[in-house]
Motif scaffolding. Sequence first.
Motif, short mmCIF file in Angstrom:
data_model
loop_
_atom_site.label_atom_id
_atom_site.label_comp_id
_atom_site.label_asym_id
_atom_site.label_seq_id
_atom_site.Cartn_x
_atom_site.Cartn_y
_atom_site.Cartn_z
N ASP A 252 0.94 -1.03 -0.03
CA ASP A 252 0.08 0.02 -0.09
C ASP A 252 1.11 1.34 -0.06
O ASP A 252 1.31 1.47 1.04
N GLU A 253 0.92 1.87 -1.16
CA GLU A 253 2.08 3.00 -1.27
C GLU A 253 1.15 4.24 -1.25
O GLU A 253 0.17 4.55 -2.00
N PHE A 254 1.85 5.17 -0.39
CA PHE A 254 1.64 6.82 -0.69
C PHE A 254 2.01 7.25 -1.98
O PHE A 254 3.21 7.10 -2.36
N LEU A 255 1.31 7.96 -2.44
CA LEU A 255 1.30 8.58 -3.82
C LEU A 255 1.70 10.10 -3.58
O LEU A 255 2.66 10.57 -3.96
N THR A 256 0.70 11.02 -3.26
CA THR A 256 0.97 12.40 -3.12
C THR A 256 -0.37 12.89 -2.23
O THR A 256 -1.13 12.21 -1.55
N GLU A 257 0.14 14.17 -1.63
CA GLU A 257 -1.14 14.88 -0.90
C GLU A 257 -1.43 16.11 -1.67
O GLU A 257 -0.51 16.78 -2.40
N ASN A 258 -2.80 16.58 -1.52
CA ASN A 258 -3.18 17.72 -2.17
C ASN A 258 -3.82 18.83 -1.41
O ASN A 258 -4.56 18.61 -0.36
N TYR A 259 -3.49 20.03 -1.43
CA TYR A 259 -4.25 21.21 -0.97
C TYR A 259 -4.71 22.09 -2.05
O TYR A 259 -3.81 22.44 -3.03
N ALA A 260 -5.81 22.58 -1.77
CA ALA A 260 -6.38 23.53 -2.68
C ALA A 260 -7.29 24.45 -2.05
O ALA A 260 -8.02 24.30 -1.29
#
Length: 272
Positions: A252-260
Motif C-alpha cells: 500500500d503506497e503513498f502517492l501524493t497529498e493535495n491542498y487547494a
Amino acid sequence: MNLVDFRPKKRSKFRIQLGKVFYRSKRFLKWYFDGEKYVKKKSVEKLPFQVFSHQTPLLRQLKNVDMWYQHNKVINLKIAVQKLNCLTIEPGETFSYWRCIGKPTKRKGYVEGMVLHYGEFKAGIGGGLCQLSNLIYWMTIHTPLTVTERYRHSFDVFPDSNRTQPFGSGATCSYNYLDLQVKNNTNDTYQLFLTVTDTHLVGEWRCSQRPLNNYEVYEATHKIEMAYWGNYIRYNTIHRRVYNAQSIEIDDEFLTENYAIMMYEPMLESKS
C-alpha cells in the motif's frame, strides 16, 4: 496543515510576467543540461500488452462557463495528441509533457480555451490541455512507471460533478514550467497511445512485457477546513494498493497529498 501557507498571494501583472520569463528560462536550461535522456521515438506498431487504459468526456457543462470553451478545448487536444500519440519510453528514459508538445501557439493551430488563473478562469491560447495531462497522470499511477514531476491544482474552482476519480488525482500544466514528467525505471519498454473520439479523450499505456502487478488508486484521507481569511482549504492524500498476479495485496503506497483553496461553498453537514 498550516493554513497560513495557503493564503492567496496578490501579485502584479508585471511580477507574474517576470516570473514566467524566469521559470520558463530555467526549464529550458534544465531540459538541456540536467543529464536526463528524454523521449523522442514513436512507434505506430502497438506493444503486445495493455497495462492501463482510461477515457474522459470531452464536453462537460460547467457552471457559468460558456460551451465554446469546451469546443475549442477539443481543437487544442487534437493538436497536442498528435505530438504524444505512439511515443515509446525505453528503460532509463524520461517523458516530459511540454518538451514533447512544445509551446501552444496560434501558428500551430491552437485556439483560445479555458485557462485557470489564480482561482478564476479566462481565455488563453491552448486552453484545456490540462485534461490531457490529467489523463496521462491518472493512467501513469496505475503502472510501474515513476512520476518524477507533477503539480497539483492550487485552487478547487468547480464543485464535484459526477466525479469518478478522487479529488487531486490530476496534474495541472502551464507551458513550460508546470510540467508533467514520467521516468521509466523498469527494464521494459512502455508506449503511450492517445486518441480523441467524437465524445471522449482516450488513452492507454502498453508494455513490451506482461505486467506483474495491478494497482488500485484511492483517497486515503480527506478533510475541509476554514482558513482565518475566509476561504475553505480542501486537503487529501492519494494512495494505491498493489496486487500481484494472483490478486493478492502486496503493498500500500503513498502517492501524493493535495491542498487547494476552494472557490465555492462546501456542503456542510448540519450537526445533530
